[in-house]
Write an enzyme that holds these catalytic residues in place. Structure first.
Site, mmCIF file in Angstrom:
data_model
loop_
_atom_site.group_PDB
_atom_site.id
_atom_site.type_symbol
_atom_site.label_atom_id
_atom_site.label_comp_id
_atom_site.label_asym_id
_atom_site.label_seq_id
_atom_site.Cartn_x
_atom_site.Cartn_y
_atom_site.Cartn_z
ATOM 1 N N ARG A 132 -1.041 -24.653 -2.772
ATOM 2 C CA ARG A 132 -2.390 -23.937 -2.492
ATOM 3 C C ARG A 132 -2.115 -22.770 -1.440
ATOM 4 O O ARG A 132 -2.922 -22.392 -0.689
ATOM 5 C CB ARG A 132 -3.409 -24.786 -1.857
ATOM 6 N N LYS A 154 -1.244 -7.311 -3.548
ATOM 7 C CA LYS A 154 -1.408 -7.624 -4.854
ATOM 8 C C LYS A 154 -0.320 -8.356 -5.420
ATOM 9 O O LYS A 154 0.941 -8.099 -5.409
ATOM 10 C CB LYS A 154 -1.613 -6.382 -5.818
ATOM 11 N N GLU A 196 6.191 7.985 -7.108
ATOM 12 C CA GLU A 196 5.353 7.607 -6.430
ATOM 13 C C GLU A 196 5.105 8.116 -5.144
ATOM 14 O O GLU A 196 3.831 8.488 -4.694
ATOM 15 C CB GLU A 196 5.328 6.104 -6.030
ATOM 16 N N LYS A 239 -0.007 4.489 1.423
ATOM 17 C CA LYS A 239 -0.716 3.520 0.596
ATOM 18 C C LYS A 239 -1.565 2.309 1.354
ATOM 19 O O LYS A 239 -2.574 1.965 0.921
ATOM 20 C CB LYS A 239 0.679 2.870 -0.206
ATOM 21 N N GLU A 249 -10.359 -2.962 -4.726
ATOM 22 C CA GLU A 249 -10.241 -2.147 -6.021
ATOM 23 C C GLU A 249 -11.901 -1.964 -6.401
ATOM 24 O O GLU A 249 -11.924 -2.004 -7.586
ATOM 25 C CB GLU A 249 -9.558 -2.705 -7.189
ATOM 26 N N ARG A 253 -9.527 2.949 -3.865
ATOM 27 C CA ARG A 253 -8.061 2.600 -4.292
ATOM 28 C C ARG A 253 -7.799 3.242 -5.775
ATOM 29 O O ARG A 253 -6.786 3.484 -6.110
ATOM 30 C CB ARG A 253 -8.181 1.111 -4.485
ATOM 31 N N ASN A 257 -4.477 5.727 -9.001
ATOM 32 C CA ASN A 257 -4.074 6.162 -10.323
ATOM 33 C C ASN A 257 -3.856 7.811 -10.916
ATOM 34 O O ASN A 257 -3.852 7.959 -11.989
ATOM 35 C CB ASN A 257 -5.184 5.284 -11.289
ATOM 36 N N HIS A 260 -1.946 8.367 -13.968
ATOM 37 C CA HIS A 260 -1.583 7.078 -14.710
ATOM 38 C C HIS A 260 -2.458 7.168 -16.091
ATOM 39 O O HIS A 260 -2.182 6.211 -16.730
ATOM 40 C CB HIS A 260 -2.436 6.058 -14.015
ATOM 41 N N HIS A 264 -0.057 5.468 -18.642
ATOM 42 C CA HIS A 264 -0.340 4.507 -19.560
ATOM 43 C C HIS A 264 -0.351 4.653 -21.036
ATOM 44 O O HIS A 264 0.260 3.938 -21.933
ATOM 45 C CB HIS A 264 -1.704 3.920 -19.313
ATOM 46 N N HIS A 277 7.779 2.892 -15.749
ATOM 47 C CA HIS A 277 6.666 3.204 -15.272
ATOM 48 C C HIS A 277 6.776 4.560 -14.389
ATOM 49 O O HIS A 277 6.098 5.431 -14.857
ATOM 50 C CB HIS A 277 6.106 2.193 -14.373
#
Lengths: 388, 388
Positions: A132, A154, A196, A239, A249, A253, A257, A260, A264, A277
């Protein structure tokens, strides 16, 4: 969460979690001095890295570390996961949990994630859930992980039905990046990281990131350049500032993207095998800027300034061999589309992004056509590569 | 975390997480009135339960619920996991994640955990990690889950190398328990729940839990008795108070391990197949009280008062067919032993537990011998059963 960039390191202050520092270094001096790393209360360390990184990263890191870890870091406490995105699949968790338990992991243990985004995401999730929650340290070894995934808390693994669909928000004790790790970084990985960083420069309202990248563009592939170190620190700080305003999010945030929506689509059209990516994002940034001029009236000369930077950084801008209509059709089925209308992050001015912008069919088709004319139509297929 | 028991429901206030209510009901009136459940912002519900509970629990629950869930709860959004502890294995996660993703789960979805501790632990972990966290509701259907695992925010799954070794602290939106679920509860499950309630009564410094259980002992197996409802609410409130002081298990929460040193040994000696956890704990409580008298001077008459309650509740107190030395030897290798000396939670007085007490070999052997003389030596083997 808030954050401040200091001369020496970045301090990230997530809401509801303890603040933690992000160190970006050019040499191993801080590591070797024992530095100011907060390792209080740690009973033992486990290093999680990736096959293929042994010689280039793991050994140099352990050598630099020497005996500075309490109790040392014996070889059996080094766990290597496989290469590529497949190593982040949920099925890879159980063997790692079992191995750590066999090695008598306890609640005061600390996991060290040494590698790129895959290692960081995977190890962070293991740390968040084993017993945990045990502590962990992020040591990104790619430019992309340093400026992107290692900051923001994340963690995630993949399931058959989707990438990063299972995860946790979990903050490391600290992030430590050393530009020396980049001495063996493959060309395609440089593109991922620089794309990025370019994206952050497009989003930065103060304009400093853009000016600095422009001033130092020719030094940014030199692992030993102090300018690279500073650029990484500043990009990571940007960032951190964005996610600080919106840790889970809900809104802001989303500006991250930028580029993106198209990216994608290109990744999905090529089954995630053709592009890393970053290579897809680099192309998507160009689309987003062309759309920004058409849809939100971004000034021509500001768009051109970004394009010039992308070129100096060696980022690809072609349309990947896809016709505009193919990309558009694919976008319509993307989850983030609403009623089949794709949504974009666009700039209304340099450093002034807006998100959730619905783009008309004809605008996208015109922009993508313009992109092909200007940056070439590229190739949709390439020798199959191991995803980065 | 703090908590307060009100007439109508319990309010749990975890540190760092939103407060949530625990409802314990005798009928479905609150559910049918739409009550005061906080379901704000939920886009859709998914029900996770267990095979074997369809008729006794799932159907009555859905019928009581009627159309009160926004958008209803169509059958395809009911996911059943298998029976027994094996259903909590980490390998069972991926199919459930994939199924929920196929059903278009989103961040505003809410999972309903309808079942015993296995369902609650498993569903809570899925909720904590799917899309980095969706909300969930605990609807325990066993007495044990109502007074124990549904309160405290622990979620977990098993790996080959250990039970509950992977998990998260994650709080539900609310806990809802209905004593009607107990109408079909098997005998052995009653013992599990009553053993935990008896344990709480031993630990409660105010003595009210003990007095109430004594006053109502003969009514506590009657699902329709208001006294049972009140006893469950009070027992859950006690658990909530203890974990409130120590949400992440640094100290006080350890008192909840009263009876567990011996219990773990008995479970482990029988490969977790002979006893349900509660059946082992019931026996361990007797050992702990006999040791409390020997080691900490718990007064004879207080010990006898507990024994009398255990008897009225129908709890087993025998020594499970094991010789004292067998149990002791096994304990020595338990992870919680330090230098081979087992540690116990013991009472220095009624309702005054102390934890981490080192017990000498001769004291344990004498206590366990006394237990066999007084409550019988029982049987170490029994027809193999499906673990509860």
């Amino acid at each position: 969460m808030s954050s401040q960039s200091e001369k020496d390191f970045l301090r990230v202050e997530p809401t509801g979690s303890p603040a933690y520092p992000v160190y970006v270094e050019n040499d191993f001096a801080r590591l070797q001095s024992g530095g100011d790393f907060d390792l209080e209360g740690v009973s033992q360390f486990f290093l999680i890295s990736q096959t293929g990184l042994e010689e280039s990263v793991v050994v140099p890191f352990l050598e630099a570390l020497g005996e500075r870890i309490p109790g040392g870091l014996p070889k059996e406490r080094v766990v290597l996961i496989g290469q590529g995105e497949a190593s982040k699949h949920i099925s890879r968790l159980a063997p790692v949990y079992n191995r750590l338990i066999e090695l008598d992991v306890d609640r005061k243990s600390c996991l060290i994630a040494l590698g790129g985004g895959v290692v960081g995401d995977f190890t962070g999730f293991v740390a968040a859930t084993l017993l945990r929650g045990v502590s962990f340290v992020q040591i990104p070894t790619t430019l992309l992980a340093a400026v992107d995934s290692s900051v923001g808390g994340k963690t995630a693994v993949n399931v058959d039905r989707g990438k990063n669909m299972v995860g946790a928000f979990y903050q490391p004790r600290f992030v430590y990046f050393n530009t020396r790790f980049l001495r063996t970084l493959p060309e395609r990985e440089w593109i991922c990281g620089l794309a990025e960083m370019a994206k952050h420069a497009c989003l930065d309202g103060e304009g400093r990131l853009l000016a600095d990248l422009e001033n130092n563009a020719d030094l940014l592939r030199n692992p030993d350049a102090p300018e690279l170190r500073q650029a990484v620190l500043d990009s990571a700080a940007f960032k951190a500032r964005v996610v600080s305003e919106d840790e889970r999010e809900g809104g802001l945030r989303a500006i991250l993207n930028l580029g993106h929506t198209t990216a994608h689509s290109l990744e999905s059209l090529t089954d995630y095998k053709r592009f890393s990516h970053g290579e897809a994002v680099a192309r998507g940034l160009v689309t987003a800027l062309l759309l920004s001029r058409r849809v939100l009236g971004l000034a021509e000369e500001k768009m051109e300034r970004y394009f010039k930077l992308f070129e100096r950084l060696g980022l690809p801008g072609d349309t990947a061999g896809f016709a505009p209509a193919e990309v558009l059709d694919h976008m319509r089925f993307d989850k983030k589309s609403v009623r089949g209308i794709p949504r974009f992050v666009l700039l209304e001015d340099a450093g002034r992004p807006r998100y959730g912008i619905e783009v008309r069919e004809e605008d996208f088709l015109a922009a993508y056509t313009e992109q092909a004319e200007r940056f070439g139509s590229g190739a949709r297929s390439a020798p199959k590569i191991q995803p980065l």
